[in-house]
Design a protein around this motif. Sequence first.
Motif, short mmCIF file in Angstrom:
data_model
loop_
_atom_site.label_atom_id
_atom_site.label_comp_id
_atom_site.label_asym_id
_atom_site.label_seq_id
_atom_site.Cartn_x
_atom_site.Cartn_y
_atom_site.Cartn_z
N ASN A 1 50.75 -49.65 -111.36
CA ASN A 1 50.76 -48.36 -110.67
C ASN A 1 51.68 -48.48 -109.46
O ASN A 1 51.58 -49.43 -108.67
N ASN A 2 52.59 -47.51 -109.31
CA ASN A 2 53.51 -47.58 -108.17
C ASN A 2 53.77 -46.21 -107.58
O ASN A 2 53.47 -45.17 -108.19
N SER A 3 54.33 -46.21 -106.40
CA SER A 3 54.53 -44.97 -105.67
C SER A 3 55.79 -44.25 -106.14
O SER A 3 56.85 -44.85 -106.31
N ALA A 4 55.67 -42.94 -106.32
CA ALA A 4 56.81 -42.11 -106.68
C ALA A 4 57.53 -41.58 -105.45
O ALA A 4 58.55 -40.90 -105.58
N MET A 5 57.01 -41.86 -104.26
CA MET A 5 57.56 -41.32 -103.02
C MET A 5 57.52 -42.36 -101.91
O MET A 5 56.73 -43.29 -101.95
N ASP A 6 58.37 -42.16 -100.91
CA ASP A 6 58.17 -42.83 -99.63
C ASP A 6 57.08 -42.06 -98.89
O ASP A 6 57.13 -40.83 -98.79
N GLY A 7 56.07 -42.78 -98.39
CA GLY A 7 54.98 -42.09 -97.71
C GLY A 7 53.86 -43.03 -97.33
O GLY A 7 54.13 -44.16 -96.87
N TYR A 8 52.61 -42.59 -97.60
CA TYR A 8 51.44 -43.37 -97.19
C TYR A 8 50.41 -43.36 -98.31
O TYR A 8 50.08 -42.31 -98.87
N ALA A 9 49.93 -44.56 -98.64
CA ALA A 9 48.89 -44.71 -99.66
C ALA A 9 47.53 -44.71 -98.97
O ALA A 9 47.35 -45.33 -97.91
N LEU A 10 46.59 -44.00 -99.59
CA LEU A 10 45.24 -43.91 -99.01
C LEU A 10 44.23 -43.60 -100.10
O LEU A 10 44.59 -43.35 -101.25
N LYS A 11 42.97 -43.65 -99.72
CA LYS A 11 41.90 -43.19 -100.60
C LYS A 11 41.58 -41.76 -100.17
O LYS A 11 41.20 -41.54 -99.01
N LEU A 12 41.79 -40.80 -101.04
CA LEU A 12 41.73 -39.40 -100.65
C LEU A 12 40.38 -39.02 -100.04
O LEU A 12 40.32 -38.21 -99.09
N SER A 13 39.30 -39.62 -100.51
CA SER A 13 37.98 -39.28 -99.98
C SER A 13 37.83 -39.66 -98.51
O SER A 13 36.99 -39.10 -97.78
N ASP A 14 38.70 -40.58 -98.01
CA ASP A 14 38.65 -40.97 -96.60
C ASP A 14 39.12 -39.85 -95.68
O ASP A 14 38.92 -39.91 -94.45
N THR A 15 39.76 -38.82 -96.25
CA THR A 15 40.27 -37.71 -95.43
C THR A 15 39.32 -36.52 -95.42
O THR A 15 39.65 -35.48 -94.85
N GLU A 16 38.14 -36.67 -96.03
CA GLU A 16 37.21 -35.55 -96.09
C GLU A 16 36.65 -35.19 -94.72
O GLU A 16 36.34 -34.04 -94.44
N ILE B 1 48.16 -47.10 -95.83
CA ILE B 1 49.22 -48.11 -95.94
C ILE B 1 50.57 -47.40 -96.02
O ILE B 1 50.75 -46.47 -96.81
N ARG B 2 51.51 -47.84 -95.19
CA ARG B 2 52.88 -47.34 -95.32
C ARG B 2 53.43 -47.86 -96.64
O ARG B 2 53.38 -49.08 -96.91
N ILE B 3 53.97 -46.96 -97.49
CA ILE B 3 54.44 -47.38 -98.82
C ILE B 3 55.79 -46.75 -99.13
O ILE B 3 56.07 -45.63 -98.71
N MET B 4 56.62 -47.51 -99.84
CA MET B 4 57.94 -47.03 -100.22
C MET B 4 58.02 -46.83 -101.73
O MET B 4 57.22 -47.38 -102.49
N THR B 5 58.96 -46.03 -102.16
CA THR B 5 59.11 -45.70 -103.58
C THR B 5 59.22 -46.97 -104.42
O THR B 5 59.99 -47.88 -104.10
N GLY B 6 58.42 -47.04 -105.47
CA GLY B 6 58.45 -48.18 -106.38
C GLY B 6 57.49 -49.29 -106.02
O GLY B 6 57.28 -50.20 -106.83
N ALA B 7 56.90 -49.23 -104.85
CA ALA B 7 55.98 -50.29 -104.42
C ALA B 7 54.64 -50.16 -105.15
O ALA B 7 54.20 -49.06 -105.50
#
Length: 412
Positions: A57-72, A99-105
Amino acid sequence: MKDCCSTPGLLPIEQALEILKNQIQPIAETTRVSLEQSLGRILAADIIAPFNIPPHNNSAMDGYALKLSDTETKNLLPLAGKAFAGHPFKGTLPEGHCIRIMTGACIPQGADTVIMQEHTEQKETGILFNRLPQKAGNNIRKAGEDISEGTRVFTKGHKIKAQDIGLLASLGIAHLCVYRAVRVALFSTGDELKAPGEILRPGDIYDSNRFAVKAMLQKLGVEIIDLGCIPDDPKKIRETFLSANEQADAVISSGGVSVGEADYTKDILNELGKTTFWKLAIKPGKPFAFGQLPDSYFFGLPGNPVSALVTFQQLAAPALRYMMNCHQHSPLEFSATCTSPLKKAPGRKEFQRGTLTIDHNGYVKVETTGGQGSGILRSMSMADCYIVLPKDQGGVEAGEPVNVQLFDELLL
């Protein structure tokens, strides 16, 4: 008025193609080539994916990886680290962090969503997320999303294209099992023929057929044995046949298969082997011959340049592809409006040359390239399609629908 060639004994092209397929034996020998040498080669074995693509599984974007439920309960999360392509985040995503994440990571363990950086702001205490998706999984490319492990990627008989090489490289495949290249001997006949660059004497012409057919053979991906231009001398033509038969799987000549006094090719073919058919119900290209030599197949192209190109593309090329074990695809044929009248007499299937356009309303139209004589090579050079007129059809009026067949890769 009947076509002067609508006589008994002319073989329809459809029957000729069926005979070619039934009589020709595909090459059985295989060889192993490197990926870099595989362009245009024919696979001798299926290619099965040894692992998933992408492998993780890898990122399609430069951005930030997180667990979505943590933003509730909050939309600002502290930063726990970074993930780059080839340098994954080690460990598990801490609860309530990003986590700061880059495309393809690689997606860090514990993360289920990537928020593109355009939807975030960097604050002193962490990353503020201004826009969040409704459900998890955004901007994540799943392992195996392109190709799953065990998938049959290519089947035996597939011809390797440039984009295929990239796909095979992504699977880590460095060598391929392919069929050996078909060997094709090529020569033209005629006392009047001279090579480009030579001085023409009265009555001479330049040998255009061999150069054009050789170019199409190069696109086809065979090994070419160019035997040059042979004069109208039965002894020399016979010697050329014998040499070609010793070296090649298929022999192609241009000229010498009509009914003139100096057309020796057919007689010599029958002396050394046999003629399977000669004279087809097509225009241009009626005097096309197919036969067998002791150790090879023979294709006799007409001497007129347009006839030679049409019969090679319509008959010899499909036969050679079959010999190569290459998957065959029916030519792309569809209806278009003819913008100009066409002359035709019933009797033979015609492959007139045309150019396609699409008007402002989106309608497909075809226009003749002008003179359609079998010696007018410019009609082929200007064209991008055939206007295919059935055997029994007569002339065509401007505005009538016709069938068109797009030129394939050999002519484009």
